[in-house]
Each structure stands twice: as C-alpha cells, then as structure tokens.
Motif scaffolding. Structure first.
Motif, PDB file in Angstrom:
ATOM      1  N   ALA A   1     -86.165  12.098 -64.320  1.00  0.00           N
ATOM      2  CA  ALA A   1     -86.041  11.558 -65.681  1.00  0.00           C
ATOM      3  C   ALA A   1     -85.141  12.450 -66.536  1.00  0.00           C
ATOM      4  CB  ALA A   1     -87.415  11.427 -66.316  1.00  0.00           C
ATOM      5  N   THR A   2     -85.251  13.751 -66.368  1.00  0.00           N
ATOM      6  CA  THR A   2     -84.397  14.679 -67.109  1.00  0.00           C
ATOM      7  C   THR A   2     -82.940  14.511 -66.714  1.00  0.00           C
ATOM      8  OG1 THR A   2     -86.218  16.251 -67.208  1.00  0.00           O
ATOM      9  CG2 THR A   2     -84.018  17.114 -67.645  1.00  0.00           C
ATOM     10  N   ALA A   3     -82.693  14.336 -65.433  1.00  0.00           N
ATOM     11  CA  ALA A   3     -81.321  14.152 -64.959  1.00  0.00           C
ATOM     12  C   ALA A   3     -80.725  12.863 -65.508  1.00  0.00           C
ATOM     13  CB  ALA A   3     -81.302  14.137 -63.433  1.00  0.00           C
ATOM     14  N   VAL A   4     -81.508  11.817 -65.555  1.00  0.00           N
ATOM     15  CA  VAL A   4     -81.027  10.539 -66.077  1.00  0.00           C
ATOM     16  C   VAL A   4     -80.772  10.638 -67.576  1.00  0.00           C
ATOM     17  CG1 VAL A   4     -81.715   8.143 -66.512  1.00  0.00           C
ATOM     18  CG2 VAL A   4     -82.076   9.149 -64.262  1.00  0.00           C
ATOM     19  N   ALA A   5     -81.638  11.341 -68.285  1.00  0.00           N
ATOM     20  CA  ALA A   5     -81.475  11.484 -69.734  1.00  0.00           C
ATOM     21  C   ALA A   5     -80.270  12.360 -70.074  1.00  0.00           C
ATOM     22  CB  ALA A   5     -82.736  12.068 -70.342  1.00  0.00           C
ATOM     23  N   ALA A   6     -79.967  13.337 -69.232  1.00  0.00           N
ATOM     24  CA  ALA A   6     -78.863  14.259 -69.498  1.00  0.00           C
ATOM     25  C   ALA A   6     -77.509  13.659 -69.135  1.00  0.00           C
ATOM     26  CB  ALA A   6     -79.069  15.548 -68.724  1.00  0.00           C
ATOM     27  N   ALA A   7     -77.469  12.661 -68.300  1.00  0.00           N
ATOM     28  CA  ALA A   7     -76.199  12.093 -67.835  1.00  0.00           C
ATOM     29  C   ALA A   7     -75.331  11.559 -68.980  1.00  0.00           C
ATOM     30  CB  ALA A   7     -76.452  11.016 -66.789  1.00  0.00           C
ATOM     31  N   PRO A   8     -75.844  10.770 -69.925  1.00  0.00           N
ATOM     32  CA  PRO A   8     -74.994  10.297 -71.020  1.00  0.00           C
ATOM     33  C   PRO A   8     -74.493  11.438 -71.911  1.00  0.00           C
ATOM     34  CG  PRO A   8     -76.956   8.940 -70.887  1.00  0.00           C
ATOM     35  CD  PRO A   8     -77.143  10.091 -69.955  1.00  0.00           C
ATOM     36  N   ALA A   9     -75.328  12.436 -72.158  1.00  0.00           N
ATOM     37  CA  ALA A   9     -74.912  13.562 -72.989  1.00  0.00           C
ATOM     38  C   ALA A   9     -73.811  14.348 -72.299  1.00  0.00           C
ATOM     39  CB  ALA A   9     -76.105  14.460 -73.283  1.00  0.00           C
ATOM     40  N   GLN A  10     -73.920  14.492 -71.003  1.00  0.00           N
ATOM     41  CA  GLN A  10     -72.906  15.218 -70.247  1.00  0.00           C
ATOM     42  C   GLN A  10     -71.594  14.448 -70.252  1.00  0.00           C
ATOM     43  OE1 GLN A  10     -73.908  15.831 -66.129  1.00  0.00           O
ATOM     44  NE2 GLN A  10     -73.156  17.930 -66.231  1.00  0.00           N
ATOM     45  N   ALA A  11     -71.647  13.152 -70.099  1.00  0.00           N
ATOM     46  CA  ALA A  11     -70.440  12.336 -70.137  1.00  0.00           C
ATOM     47  C   ALA A  11     -69.799  12.387 -71.513  1.00  0.00           C
ATOM     48  CB  ALA A  11     -70.768  10.898 -69.757  1.00  0.00           C
ATOM     49  N   GLN A  12     -70.606  12.387 -72.548  1.00  0.00           N
ATOM     50  CA  GLN A  12     -70.097  12.446 -73.911  1.00  0.00           C
ATOM     51  C   GLN A  12     -69.436  13.803 -74.175  1.00  0.00           C
ATOM     52  OE1 GLN A  12     -73.101  11.997 -76.929  1.00  0.00           O
ATOM     53  NE2 GLN A  12     -71.705  10.851 -78.224  1.00  0.00           N
TER      54      GLN A  12
END
Length: 63
Positions: A24-35
């Motif tokens: 869940a943490t990895a999925v939540a961090a993916a958009p922030a990392q892309a941004q």
C-alpha cells in the motif's frame, strides 16, 4: 489429505499482514514519485548557463 494445515494458514495470514502495508505504501508513493520526476524535468527545461556558472565549469576543466 488436507492441502492446508492450521500452521500454514497462520503463516500465510502473517505474510499477508506484513506485505499488505508495504504494498500500500508503494502504491501511494508512486504518484508522488512521478510528480517529483516531472517537476525536476521542468526545472531542467528552464536552465540557463550564466557567466558565473561558465566560470565554475571552466575551473573544473582546469582552464
């Protein structure tokens, strides 16, 4: 013969309980990392070499 024993079911449950928050943490961090990647690319597009930057680069080259 049984395919699952109580001990195995317990281990599978514990694996799920440990791996679910990590996923869940990895999925939540993916958009922030892309941004963050998009933001850093836009900063690079506005980059301009000024005189003091050119002088600094020259010192690195030994000129």
């Amino acid at each position: 013969m049984k395919s699952h024993t109580p001990a195995r079911d317990r281990r599978d449950l514990l694996k799920l309980l440990v791996s679910a928050p990590i996923a869940a943490t990895a999925v939540a961090a993916a958009p922030a990392q892309a941004q963050a990647t998009v933001a850093s690319e836009s900063k690079t597009a506005n980059y301009s070499e000024t005189d003091h930057v050119r002088r600094y680069y020259a010192t690195l080259r030994g000129q």
